[in-house]
Design a protein around this motif. Structure first.
Motif, PDB file in Angstrom:
ATOM      1  N   ARG A 114      32.493  40.684  44.782  1.00  0.00           N
ATOM      2  CA  ARG A 114      33.632  40.087  44.085  1.00  0.00           C
ATOM      3  C   ARG A 114      34.125  40.993  42.950  1.00  0.00           C
ATOM      4  O   ARG A 114      35.330  41.119  42.724  1.00  0.00           O
ATOM      5  N   ALA A 115      33.200  41.640  42.261  1.00  0.00           N
ATOM      6  CA  ALA A 115      33.584  42.556  41.176  1.00  0.00           C
ATOM      7  C   ALA A 115      34.409  43.719  41.730  1.00  0.00           C
ATOM      8  O   ALA A 115      35.397  44.128  41.115  1.00  0.00           O
TER       9      ALA A 115
ATOM     10  N   LEU B 207      42.042  44.957  42.592  1.00  0.00           N
ATOM     11  CA  LEU B 207      43.272  44.223  42.288  1.00  0.00           C
ATOM     12  C   LEU B 207      43.788  44.500  40.877  1.00  0.00           C
ATOM     13  O   LEU B 207      44.824  43.977  40.485  1.00  0.00           O
TER      14      LEU B 207
ATOM     15  N   ARG C 122      37.932  42.402  42.436  1.00  0.00           N
ATOM     16  CA  ARG C 122      38.689  42.258  41.189  1.00  0.00           C
ATOM     17  C   ARG C 122      39.148  43.614  40.657  1.00  0.00           C
ATOM     18  O   ARG C 122      40.286  43.775  40.215  1.00  0.00           O
ATOM     19  N   THR C 123      38.273  44.593  40.721  1.00  0.00           N
ATOM     20  CA  THR C 123      38.629  45.938  40.264  1.00  0.00           C
ATOM     21  C   THR C 123      39.766  46.504  41.104  1.00  0.00           C
ATOM     22  O   THR C 123      40.713  47.076  40.570  1.00  0.00           O
TER      23      THR C 123
ATOM     24  N   GLU D  91      42.241  43.663  38.109  1.00  0.00           N
ATOM     25  CA  GLU D  91      41.924  42.542  37.214  1.00  0.00           C
ATOM     26  C   GLU D  91      40.839  42.897  36.204  1.00  0.00           C
ATOM     27  O   GLU D  91      40.545  42.094  35.331  1.00  0.00           O
ATOM     28  N   GLU D  92      40.217  44.020  36.338  1.00  0.00           N
ATOM     29  CA  GLU D  92      39.167  44.431  35.388  1.00  0.00           C
ATOM     30  C   GLU D  92      39.414  45.822  34.909  1.00  0.00           C
ATOM     31  O   GLU D  92      39.972  46.640  35.507  1.00  0.00           O
TER      32      GLU D  92
END
Length: 96
Positions: A86-87, A93, A90-91, A95-96
């Protein structure tokens, strides 16, 4: 075949290279893990390759991992494995 965004998976090297039998050079495996019939042949099509990758993504082969840490977590700590996956999403996308 190489993933361009980070992916945490037992059969994907940290640099993104995919490790599946049908992409290996045609010959007998010197380690005896794969038979020549499981490796690359001219009958492979983009469709068969993509189906193999999709299958690999959902059912990793943790007995012959390209990413040892991912294989260990896949077997021993599913919660942490999913957290790492999931991390990466997110990366990718932003998002982080």
């Amino acid at each position: 075949m190489t993933f361009q965004t980070p992916i945490f998976h037992p059969n994907v090297y940290p640099n993104g290279d995919v490790c599946i039998s049908i992409l290996h050079a045609p010959a007998n495996d010197p380690y005896g893990y794969e038979s020549a019939s499981e490796r690359w042949s001219p009958v492979q099509t983009p469709e068969t390759i993509l189906l193999s990758v999709i299958s690999m993504l959902s059912s990793p082969n943790d007995e012959s991992p390209a990413n040892v840490e991912a294989a260990r977590l896949w077997r021993e700590d599913t919660k942490e494995f999913k957290k790492r996956c999931r991390a990466n999403v997110r990366t990718s996308l932003g998002e982080e």
